[in-house]
Design a protein around this motif. Sequence first.
Motif, PDB file in Angstrom:
ATOM      1  N   ARG A  44       0.842  -1.202   0.000  1.00 24.73           N
ATOM      2  CA  ARG A  44       0.000   0.000   0.000  1.00 24.73           C
ATOM      3  C   ARG A  44       0.881   1.257   0.000  1.00 24.73           C
ATOM      4  NH1 ARG A  44      -3.096  -0.804   4.359  1.00 24.73           N
ATOM      5  NH2 ARG A  44      -4.814  -1.605   3.116  1.00 24.73           N
ATOM      6  N   ARG A  45       1.918   1.267   0.851  1.00 24.43           N
ATOM      7  CA  ARG A  45       2.810   2.426   0.933  1.00 24.43           C
ATOM      8  C   ARG A  45       3.614   2.588  -0.351  1.00 24.43           C
ATOM      9  NH1 ARG A  45       3.410   7.402   2.083  1.00 24.43           N
ATOM     10  NH2 ARG A  45       5.469   7.994   2.764  1.00 24.43           N
ATOM     11  N   ILE A  46       4.033   1.480  -0.941  1.00 23.18           N
ATOM     12  CA  ILE A  46       4.766   1.538  -2.215  1.00 23.18           C
ATOM     13  C   ILE A  46       3.897   2.219  -3.273  1.00 23.18           C
ATOM     14  CG2 ILE A  46       5.653   0.116  -4.109  1.00 23.18           C
ATOM     15  CD1 ILE A  46       6.629  -1.860  -1.901  1.00 23.18           C
ATOM     16  N   ALA A  47       2.623   1.847  -3.338  1.00 24.43           N
ATOM     17  CA  ALA A  47       1.710   2.472  -4.309  1.00 24.43           C
ATOM     18  C   ALA A  47       1.572   3.967  -4.038  1.00 24.43           C
ATOM     19  CB  ALA A  47       0.340   1.786  -4.264  1.00 24.43           C
ATOM     20  N   GLU A  48       1.473   4.346  -2.765  1.00 20.98           N
ATOM     21  CA  GLU A  48       1.377   5.774  -2.420  1.00 20.98           C
ATOM     22  C   GLU A  48       2.629   6.538  -2.858  1.00 20.98           C
ATOM     23  OE1 GLU A  48       0.837   5.595   1.803  1.00 20.98           O
ATOM     24  OE2 GLU A  48      -1.269   4.995   1.645  1.00 20.98           O
ATOM     25  N   LEU A  49       3.790   5.958  -2.581  1.00 21.40           N
ATOM     26  CA  LEU A  49       5.045   6.624  -2.939  1.00 21.40           C
ATOM     27  C   LEU A  49       5.228   6.705  -4.450  1.00 21.40           C
ATOM     28  CD1 LEU A  49       7.303   5.042  -0.175  1.00 21.40           C
ATOM     29  CD2 LEU A  49       6.576   7.443  -0.328  1.00 21.40           C
ATOM     30  N   LEU A  50       4.820   5.659  -5.172  1.00 27.98           N
ATOM     31  CA  LEU A  50       4.906   5.703  -6.637  1.00 27.98           C
ATOM     32  C   LEU A  50       3.927   6.721  -7.212  1.00 27.98           C
ATOM     33  CD1 LEU A  50       5.407   1.943  -7.529  1.00 27.98           C
ATOM     34  CD2 LEU A  50       7.071   3.803  -7.759  1.00 27.98           C
ATOM     35  N   ALA A  52       3.053   9.495  -5.736  1.00 26.84           N
ATOM     36  CA  ALA A  52       3.678  10.801  -5.497  1.00 26.84           C
ATOM     37  C   ALA A  52       4.830  11.047  -6.472  1.00 26.84           C
ATOM     38  CB  ALA A  52       4.179  10.887  -4.060  1.00 26.84           C
ATOM     39  N   ALA A  53       5.631  10.029  -6.729  1.00 26.27           N
ATOM     40  CA  ALA A  53       6.808  10.193  -7.586  1.00 26.27           C
ATOM     41  C   ALA A  53       6.446  10.347  -9.059  1.00 26.27           C
ATOM     42  CB  ALA A  53       7.756   9.018  -7.408  1.00 26.27           C
ATOM     43  N   THR A  54       5.438   9.617  -9.514  1.00 21.42           N
ATOM     44  CA  THR A  54       5.091   9.627 -10.937  1.00 21.42           C
ATOM     45  C   THR A  54       4.059  10.687 -11.293  1.00 21.42           C
ATOM     46  OG1 THR A  54       3.297   8.011 -10.687  1.00 21.42           O
ATOM     47  CG2 THR A  54       5.523   7.136 -11.145  1.00 21.42           C
ATOM     48  N   GLY A  55       3.305  11.122 -10.306  1.00 21.77           N
ATOM     49  CA  GLY A  55       2.219  12.050 -10.589  1.00 21.77           C
ATOM     50  C   GLY A  55       1.025  11.356 -11.214  1.00 21.77           C
ATOM     51  N   ARG A  56       1.023  10.037 -11.167  1.00 22.49           N
ATOM     52  CA  ARG A  56      -0.094   9.259 -11.708  1.00 22.49           C
ATOM     53  C   ARG A  56      -0.681   8.395 -10.606  1.00 22.49           C
ATOM     54  NH1 ARG A  56       1.760   6.930 -17.593  1.00 22.49           N
ATOM     55  NH2 ARG A  56       2.456   8.910 -18.464  1.00 22.49           N
ATOM     56  N   TRP A 111      14.476   6.390  -3.840  1.00 19.86           N
ATOM     57  CA  TRP A 111      14.647   5.669  -5.104  1.00 19.86           C
ATOM     58  C   TRP A 111      13.588   6.114  -6.114  1.00 19.86           C
ATOM     59  CZ3 TRP A 111      11.292   2.579  -7.776  1.00 19.86           C
ATOM     60  CH2 TRP A 111      11.826   1.926  -8.888  1.00 19.86           C
ATOM     61  N   ALA A 112      12.327   6.098  -5.684  1.00 19.26           N
ATOM     62  CA  ALA A 112      11.234   6.447  -6.609  1.00 19.26           C
ATOM     63  C   ALA A 112      11.359   7.890  -7.077  1.00 19.26           C
ATOM     64  CB  ALA A 112       9.879   6.225  -5.933  1.00 19.26           C
ATOM     65  N   GLY A 113      11.760   8.782  -6.184  1.00 13.40           N
ATOM     66  CA  GLY A 113      11.902  10.184  -6.542  1.00 13.40           C
ATOM     67  C   GLY A 113      13.059  10.449  -7.488  1.00 13.40           C
ATOM     68  N   GLY A 114      13.992   9.535  -7.558  1.00 19.20           N
ATOM     69  CA  GLY A 114      15.160   9.707  -8.419  1.00 19.20           C
ATOM     70  C   GLY A 114      15.038   9.103  -9.804  1.00 19.20           C
ATOM     71  N   ARG A 115      13.901   8.548 -10.126  1.00 17.95           N
ATOM     72  CA  ARG A 115      13.702   7.936 -11.445  1.00 17.95           C
ATOM     73  C   ARG A 115      13.167   8.980 -12.419  1.00 17.95           C
ATOM     74  NH1 ARG A 115      16.011   5.068  -8.676  1.00 17.95           N
ATOM     75  NH2 ARG A 115      17.529   5.680 -10.176  1.00 17.95           N
ATOM     76  N   PRO A 116      13.548   8.877 -13.686  1.00 21.66           N
ATOM     77  CA  PRO A 116      13.027   9.812 -14.705  1.00 21.66           C
ATOM     78  C   PRO A 116      11.656   9.343 -15.213  1.00 21.66           C
ATOM     79  CG  PRO A 116      14.622   8.338 -15.705  1.00 21.66           C
ATOM     80  CD  PRO A 116      14.589   8.006 -14.234  1.00 21.66           C
ATOM     81  N   TRP A 117      10.647   9.465 -14.349  1.00 19.00           N
ATOM     82  CA  TRP A 117       9.333   8.901 -14.666  1.00 19.00           C
ATOM     83  C   TRP A 117       8.726   9.476 -15.932  1.00 19.00           C
ATOM     84  CZ3 TRP A 117       8.619   4.491 -12.634  1.00 19.00           C
ATOM     85  CH2 TRP A 117       9.113   4.204 -11.360  1.00 19.00           C
ATOM     86  N   SER A 118       8.920  10.746 -16.205  1.00 22.38           N
ATOM     87  CA  SER A 118       8.307  11.316 -17.410  1.00 22.38           C
ATOM     88  C   SER A 118       8.850  10.628 -18.661  1.00 22.38           C
ATOM     89  CB  SER A 118       8.524  12.828 -17.476  1.00 22.38           C
ATOM     90  OG  SER A 118       9.903  13.124 -17.495  1.00 22.38           O
ATOM     91  N   THR A 119      10.113  10.265 -18.634  1.00 20.74           N
ATOM     92  CA  THR A 119      10.707   9.538 -19.764  1.00 20.74           C
ATOM     93  C   THR A 119      10.262   8.079 -19.764  1.00 20.74           C
ATOM     94  OG1 THR A 119      12.635  10.978 -19.726  1.00 20.74           O
ATOM     95  CG2 THR A 119      12.886   8.856 -20.849  1.00 20.74           C
ATOM     96  N   LEU A 120      10.332   7.447 -18.582  1.00 22.35           N
ATOM     97  CA  LEU A 120       9.989   6.032 -18.487  1.00 22.35           C
ATOM     98  C   LEU A 120       8.530   5.756 -18.826  1.00 22.35           C
ATOM     99  CD1 LEU A 120      11.908   5.177 -15.198  1.00 22.35           C
ATOM    100  CD2 LEU A 120      12.502   4.439 -17.518  1.00 22.35           C
TER     101      LEU A 120
END
Length: 129
Positions: A44-50, A52-56, A111-120
């Motif tokens: 559940r927390r992983i989904a919340e953090l993702l 926040a990090a991805t904006g999706r 870790w999640a905040g450091g990924r280039p989500w817009s590109t990925l």
Amino acid sequence: MPADRPLALIPVTDIGALAALVMQRRNEFAGCRIDLASDECTPRRIAELLTAATGRPIAHQEVPLAHARTRSADLAAMFAYFNGIGLDVDVDVAGLRRDYPEVGWHSFADWAGGRPWSTLLSPAAATHQ
């Protein structure tokens, strides 16, 4: 995985940083076994953090093991183990951070905040997979 089942997590960069430290200080680590994790999160927390990090919006959804077995017996066996025994949630994350600060441990949020989500997550990335 149940939404509230904690998982011990570690990014490969932290594994490499600790391995480098071990090589630099061989005598200190000779004969030692160290259980590794840099964070502990529930699905559940992983989904919340993702989210926040991805904006999706990302939601955790538990898939029944019976369904997973129809796709992959190995994958189902892995998740049965995680559900029944766990994934090393006994790791002393705070102790590792205290004893080896030079590793530069990363939380899952780091870790999640450091990924280039817009590109990925771009449509172009999906066509290259």
